[in-house]
Design a protein around this motif. Structure first.
Motif, short mmCIF file in Angstrom:
data_model
loop_
_atom_site.label_atom_id
_atom_site.label_comp_id
_atom_site.label_asym_id
_atom_site.label_seq_id
_atom_site.Cartn_x
_atom_site.Cartn_y
_atom_site.Cartn_z
N ILE A 220 -9.28 8.14 -97.63
CA ILE A 220 -9.17 9.38 -98.41
C ILE A 220 -7.75 9.92 -98.18
O ILE A 220 -7.55 10.88 -97.43
CB ILE A 220 -10.24 10.42 -97.99
CG1 ILE A 220 -11.62 9.79 -97.84
CG2 ILE A 220 -10.30 11.59 -98.98
CD1 ILE A 220 -12.30 9.37 -99.14
N PRO A 221 -6.76 9.30 -98.81
CA PRO A 221 -5.36 9.61 -98.46
C PRO A 221 -4.94 11.04 -98.78
O PRO A 221 -3.97 11.53 -98.21
CB PRO A 221 -4.55 8.60 -99.28
CG PRO A 221 -5.46 8.13 -100.36
CD PRO A 221 -6.86 8.24 -99.83
N GLU A 222 -5.68 11.72 -99.66
CA GLU A 222 -5.28 13.09 -99.99
C GLU A 222 -5.58 14.07 -98.84
O GLU A 222 -5.20 15.23 -98.89
CB GLU A 222 -5.94 13.58 -101.29
CG GLU A 222 -7.45 13.58 -101.33
CD GLU A 222 -8.05 12.27 -101.86
OE1 GLU A 222 -7.48 11.20 -101.59
OE2 GLU A 222 -9.11 12.33 -102.52
N TYR A 223 -6.28 13.58 -97.81
CA TYR A 223 -6.54 14.42 -96.65
C TYR A 223 -5.55 14.15 -95.51
O TYR A 223 -5.91 14.19 -94.34
CB TYR A 223 -7.98 14.24 -96.15
CG TYR A 223 -9.05 14.75 -97.11
CD1 TYR A 223 -8.73 15.54 -98.21
CD2 TYR A 223 -10.39 14.45 -96.91
CE1 TYR A 223 -9.70 15.99 -99.09
CE2 TYR A 223 -11.37 14.90 -97.78
CZ TYR A 223 -11.03 15.66 -98.87
OH TYR A 223 -12.01 16.10 -99.73
N ALA A 224 -4.32 13.82 -95.85
CA ALA A 224 -3.19 13.81 -94.90
C ALA A 224 -3.34 12.95 -93.66
O ALA A 224 -4.36 12.94 -92.98
CB ALA A 224 -2.85 15.23 -94.47
N ASP A 225 -2.28 12.25 -93.42
CA ASP A 225 -2.14 11.44 -92.22
C ASP A 225 -1.40 12.35 -91.25
O ASP A 225 -0.19 12.51 -91.35
CB ASP A 225 -1.29 10.21 -92.63
CG ASP A 225 -1.01 9.30 -91.45
OD1 ASP A 225 -1.66 9.47 -90.41
OD2 ASP A 225 -0.13 8.44 -91.59
N HIS A 274 -14.28 6.16 -104.02
CA HIS A 274 -13.30 5.92 -102.96
C HIS A 274 -13.94 5.46 -101.66
O HIS A 274 -13.26 5.04 -100.74
CB HIS A 274 -12.49 7.18 -102.68
CG HIS A 274 -11.96 7.84 -103.91
ND1 HIS A 274 -12.70 8.73 -104.66
CD2 HIS A 274 -10.79 7.71 -104.55
CE1 HIS A 274 -11.99 9.12 -105.70
NE2 HIS A 274 -10.83 8.52 -105.66
N VAL A 336 -12.95 19.71 -100.75
CA VAL A 336 -11.53 19.95 -100.60
C VAL A 336 -10.79 18.90 -101.41
O VAL A 336 -11.16 17.72 -101.39
CB VAL A 336 -11.14 19.87 -99.11
CG1 VAL A 336 -9.64 19.75 -98.93
CG2 VAL A 336 -11.69 21.09 -98.37
N SER A 337 -9.78 19.33 -102.15
CA SER A 337 -9.01 18.38 -102.95
C SER A 337 -7.86 17.78 -102.16
O SER A 337 -7.56 16.60 -102.28
CB SER A 337 -8.48 19.05 -104.21
OG SER A 337 -7.70 18.14 -104.97
N ARG A 338 -7.23 18.62 -101.35
CA ARG A 338 -6.05 18.14 -100.63
C ARG A 338 -5.88 18.86 -99.32
O ARG A 338 -6.23 20.03 -99.20
CB ARG A 338 -4.79 18.46 -101.43
CG ARG A 338 -4.25 17.35 -102.26
CD ARG A 338 -2.82 17.68 -102.69
NE ARG A 338 -1.85 17.10 -101.77
CZ ARG A 338 -0.55 17.35 -101.85
NH1 ARG A 338 -0.08 18.17 -102.75
NH2 ARG A 338 0.28 16.78 -101.00
N PHE A 340 -2.54 19.21 -96.70
CA PHE A 340 -1.16 18.78 -96.44
C PHE A 340 -0.47 19.72 -95.46
O PHE A 340 -0.85 20.87 -95.29
CB PHE A 340 -0.35 18.66 -97.73
CG PHE A 340 -0.24 19.93 -98.54
CD1 PHE A 340 -1.19 20.24 -99.51
CD2 PHE A 340 0.82 20.80 -98.35
CE1 PHE A 340 -1.08 21.40 -100.26
CE2 PHE A 340 0.94 21.97 -99.10
CZ PHE A 340 -0.02 22.26 -100.06
N ARG A 341 0.53 19.16 -94.80
CA ARG A 341 1.23 19.94 -93.78
C ARG A 341 2.22 20.89 -94.40
O ARG A 341 2.92 20.57 -95.35
CB ARG A 341 1.95 19.01 -92.81
CG ARG A 341 2.74 19.77 -91.75
CD ARG A 341 2.86 19.02 -90.44
NE ARG A 341 1.60 18.87 -89.73
CZ ARG A 341 1.06 19.81 -88.95
NH1 ARG A 341 1.62 21.00 -88.82
NH2 ARG A 341 -0.08 19.58 -88.33
N TYR A 349 -6.60 22.90 -99.73
CA TYR A 349 -6.96 23.36 -101.07
C TYR A 349 -8.43 23.04 -101.30
O TYR A 349 -8.80 21.88 -101.42
CB TYR A 349 -6.15 22.62 -102.14
CG TYR A 349 -4.72 23.06 -102.34
CD1 TYR A 349 -4.18 24.16 -101.69
CD2 TYR A 349 -3.90 22.37 -103.25
CE1 TYR A 349 -2.86 24.55 -101.90
CE2 TYR A 349 -2.58 22.76 -103.47
CZ TYR A 349 -2.07 23.85 -102.79
OH TYR A 349 -0.76 24.22 -103.01
#
Lengths: 455, 292, 135
Positions: A220-225, A274, A336-338, A340-341, A349
């Motif tokens: 789920i890449p939209e949840y930030a590494d 996904h 949650v859609s995203r 990010f830092r 979001y």
């Protein structure tokens, strides 16, 4: 019917809570049983948890007696750091080949004093702490490990690297010879000459209890590494009194106390696009529990739980959720859609579909309720055993209603998460259930035809 | 090496600098972008209605033009054209019923089965040229220039046409690094600028582009590298129509990635056409020590 | 005010048309709201994208017609790539716009746009804007 005697001896694959329960029940039923666990200790995922829902028991406290009993039980042969490689035969007469990986430690000599793992200079990510802490190359995974004897992780050991380098099998800079563990071991238990071996065993019945792993966050890449985005098990380690922070909840990026913590349900679960289509069944409850434990640890902090539906169908579960909500954990109905830092915060979001509002949270920490999946390597093992599995890779039971613990192979049973997503009580119930099926088989084996007919 | 090239309308009018810089930069890499002798507007946006096949026709005609040249690959620069051509081609390749209807409708054209691959220039740079070769061609590294890659929508969505990871693309940053610049990651790299809402609702564009520019500035960037003439216009429009610094909207040039290539390759500044970005761009570049 | 639901409303021509034009199974949506959470135009919308999906499921055509939402969708496909159920909401939005546009009604009137605006805008803006907002 063949003429070979029906072997009343069982094999359980997997030393998590389902396998532990199955082994103990079979052994207490009076039969010999081998427990094969691929990691250096039994305990499975449950031993990683801080407290378990809905009773908030400490898993270390309630599991350790069972684990120690396994080590001491006269009917149980415990093989850790071992993997089933091959299976022949049929119910009553299985021949199993088990790979006993080299520990490079003579367990008969080793007293478990701890000198080696305290002095080993090589630090690597700790599996038990889900990467939240380091361990040494010679190690026991956690203090209550059973057996309490270390293994040398040959992938990271400096001396093994040195040997490979000298043999021309390793490039780069010459590694130090090290051998500190060997020099310091008071009983001379380090055994570099120990090699992997194949152990052959004969058993009459098998229980597969290979458990689960969490889906990688990267799905789920939209949840930030990000260091402050954790999966559920990582957060358990932060909450655990025996964890790397002794239960003090910190923000991994800078060690500060997180004041705004966001929990996200259904990360990869119920997401056929996904992730996986099924419900992971445990996330609603453990995220609620984690939110509550977080509130206990940081009373002035705020926990938010994003959910689509709350699934709290176990005994005492709905009451537990209500308690968590009443305690001030804010439940937001939406995904949650995203994440990010943004500076020292994580911007989340989300949506609250109940109010019809888009919401935004500047979070210190985000915990992802990642989907559970059959543990890494399950498929390969099931193919070796000839066991059918479903699209998700879980063991396909032979009848969803009336033969829930039987596989398509007579004499092989399944318990725990290997069969599908489930919580601890269900896993334990299945462990006992599978053991019951084994014991029934052994009791009837005088007339093996009849016994197999019911398997 | 010759590659068939589809320019699209905007590159011939309001984004000439995108085209001139691209042609020059590619030529410096030994690749001739050969413009199709005949082409028409691609339709700009891919039609999203099941029964609206007529709007795929414009795009498909261009793909047939490519085939006529004996080529099976066409390169685009404009991100919108890329998306529209690529998606229309997927219809012709994967939907037999729609393909049949469209081929019947285009009676005067030869039947088309989706044989032409649409590639965006960034893909050519990554997959056919390679970052190393590009880095080797750099004469004036964009050193000390902190720059973000701003992708927008059409290079990455939907998944079926994405030129890189949908959520975490790196292709623009990789190019910027090859050019010797400092590629800065920023969280709004794939956020929509508001696109065609510009015709009806400038406030929406202001809100969106201010958020994008603000995020880029917060991440420490001094400029954006873009591939879409509509993004470029919207980003520029907001900067020129809001009063800085009162508005709080950071001033930051949005440059086509090909302009940055031409700059780093040390090509004639005329091909870069920086004056078309904004009157101040040249001064800004001078100030940065990137041009003399 | 209560909304009266009936099989007639749930299976109205409106619902069928949207399903057909969009090519989407409208019942896949389980209202997680991820589309709304990430929509870059959401800040300007009076009804959120997930609510549009629900209104379509319920056959509440008038509520959608009275909202600006479908005209604010920029077809950026952020919702599409993140939807856990694989609903291409951009196609549902397009279908809803077409219901109006195909009645020969423009949402934007090109002739009423200031000439200097038209002169300033690049083709890419004009063509895409008119494709989406005019009949």
């Amino acid at each position: 019917m063949n003429n070979k005697p029906f072997i009343k001896r069982a094999l359980v694959i997997g030393g998590g809570i389902a396998g532990i329960q199955a082994v103990l029940d079979i052994a207490d039923g009076g039969y010999e049983v081998i427990l094969v666990e691929r990691s250096p200790s039994i305990g499975g995922h449950m031993i990683q948890y801080a407290e378990v829902f809905p009773t908030l028991d400490c898993p270390q406290c309630i599991m350790t007696p069972k684990m120690v009993e396994i080590a001491q039980h006269p009917n149980i042969k415990l093989m850790t750091y071992a993997e089933v490689q091959k299976l022949n035969g049929s119910a009553g007469n299985f021949e199993v080949e088990i790979l006993q990986k080299a520990r490079k430690v003579d367990v008969k000599k080793c007293t478990g004093c701890g000198t080696c793992w305290q002095k080993c200079p090589e630090k690597v990510s700790s599996e038990f702490n889900a990467g939240m802490a380091k361990r040494t190359a010679v190690y026991i995974p956690f203090p209550q490990a059973v057996p309490a004897k270390p293994v040398i992780d040959t992938e990271h050991c400096r001396y093994i690297h040195y040997q490979q380098y000298m043999a021309g099998k390793r490039e780069g800079k010459k590694p130090p010879e090290c051998r500190i563990c060997e020099k310091l071991c008071p009983v001379g238990a380090i055994d570099w000459e120990q090699h992997d071996e194949i152990v052959k065993e004969k058993v009459g019945a098998i229980v597969v209890a290979t458990g689960f792993d969490l889906m990688p966050v990267s799905r789920i890449p939209e949840y930030a590494d990000d260091p402050d985005v954790l999966n559920g098990i990582q957060f358990e380690r932060l909450l655990s009194p025996g964890g790397p922070t002794a239960g003090v909840v910190i923000r991994p990026s800078d060690g500060k106390t997180p004041k705004e913590v966001v929990f996200i349900s259904c990360c990869g679960s119920r997401d056929p696009e996904h992730g996986v289509p099924y419900c992971s069944r445990v996330c609603c409850m453990y995220l609620a529990k984690q939110a509550l434990l977080y509130k206990h640890a940081v009373p002035d902090g705020q926990a938010y739980v994003f959910y689509i539906d709350i699934r709290s169908t176990g005994k005492g579960y709905e009451e537990f959720i209500q308690r968590v909500v009443e305690d001030g954990v804010l439940y937001l109905r939406g995904k949650v859609s995203r994440v990010f830092r943004e500076g020292d915060k994580l911007r989340v979001y989300g949506a609250d579909t109940l109010s019809g509002k888009r919401v935004e949270i500047a979070a210190d920490l985000v915990v992802l309720g990642m989907a559970v999946m059959p543990s890494d390597g399950t498929k390969e093992l099931l193919i070796k055993l000839g066991i059918a599995f479903d699209e998700a890779g879980f063991v396909a039971e032979s009848h969803a209603k009336f033969r829930p613990l039987e596989t398509n192979v007579p004499g092989i049973f399944v318990a725990g998460m290997a069969q599908g997503a489930k919580d601890i009580p269900d896993s334990v119930a299945q462990g006992s259930g599978a053991a019951g099926r084994v014991l029934t088989l052994f009791a009837q084996s005088a007339s093996a035809d009849k016994a197999l007919a019911v398997v | 090496m010759d590659l068939a090239y589809y320019p699209g309308c905007t590159l011939k009018t309001r984004a000439k600098n995108f085209e001139t810089s691209a042609l020059a930069a590619m030529s410096a890499l030994g690749i001739n972008l050969v413009e199709l002798p005949r082409w028409n507007c691609c339709g700009t946006v891919y039609s999203l209605a099941e029964d609206d096949l007529i709007h795929h026709v414009a795009a498909v005609r261009n793909l047939i033009r490519v085939k006529e040249q004996g080529k099976n690959k066409v390169v685009t620069l404009c991100a919108f054209c890329y998306n529209t051509l690529k998606r229309a081609n997927l219809v012709m390749k994967d939907s037999p019923d729609k393909r049949y209807a469209i081929n019947i409708f285009m009676d005067e054209e030869p039947d088309y089965y989706g044989e032409v691959e649409t590639a965006h220039l960034l893909q050519v740079l990554r997959d056919d040229v390679g970052w190393e070769k590009i880095a080797g061609r750099v004469k004036h590294p964009l050193k000390d220039l902190k720059i973000v890659g701003y992708y927008g929508c059409t290079l990455l969505r939907p998944q079926s046409v994405a030129i890189d990871s949908v959520e975490r693309p790196t292709i623009l940053q990789d190019l910027l690094k090859a050019l010797g610049g400092t590629a800065v990651d920023f969280p709004f790299a794939t956020e929509c600028c508001g696109a065609f809402q510009i015709v009806n609702n400038r406030d929406i564009i202001t809100e969106r582009t201010a958020a994008i520019l603000g995020s880029a500035a917060k991440s420490g960037a001094e400029a954006l590298a873009v591939s879409c003439p509509l993004c470029e216009y919207n980003l520029r429009q907001t900067q020129s129509s809001t009063k800085q610094p009162q508005s709080g909207v950071p001033v930051m040039p949005a440059l086509y990635f090909t302009q940055l290539m031409a700059l780093a390759f040390g090509l004639d500044l005329a091909v870069c056409g920086f004056e078309e970005n904004s009157p101040e761009t040249r001064a800004w570049l001078k100030n940065k020590g990137l041009i003399s | 005010m209560r909304v009266e639901l009936s099989s007639k409303r749930l299976r109205s021509d409106f619902v069928k048309k949207i399903a057909e034009l969009s090519g989407q199974n409208l019942y896949l949506c389980y209202q997680c709201g991820k589309c709304s959470a990430g929509c870059p135009m959401g800040f300007a919308m009076d009804i959120l994208p997930n609510q549009i999906m629900r209104l379509v499921q319920l056959g509440l055509e008038e509520d959608i017609a009275n909202s600006k939402t479908v005209w604010l969708c920029a077809s950026c496909l952020t919702c599409t790539v993140r939807c856990p159920r694989g609903v291409d909401l951009s196609r549902v939005m397009e279908a809803l716009r077409l219901l109006t546009l195909r009645k020969n009604k423009n949402y934007v009137e090109p002739s009423k746009m200031p000439p200097e605006t038209v002169a300033d805008l690049p083709q890419i803006a004009l063509v895409s804007g008119f494709r989406k907002l005019t009949s």
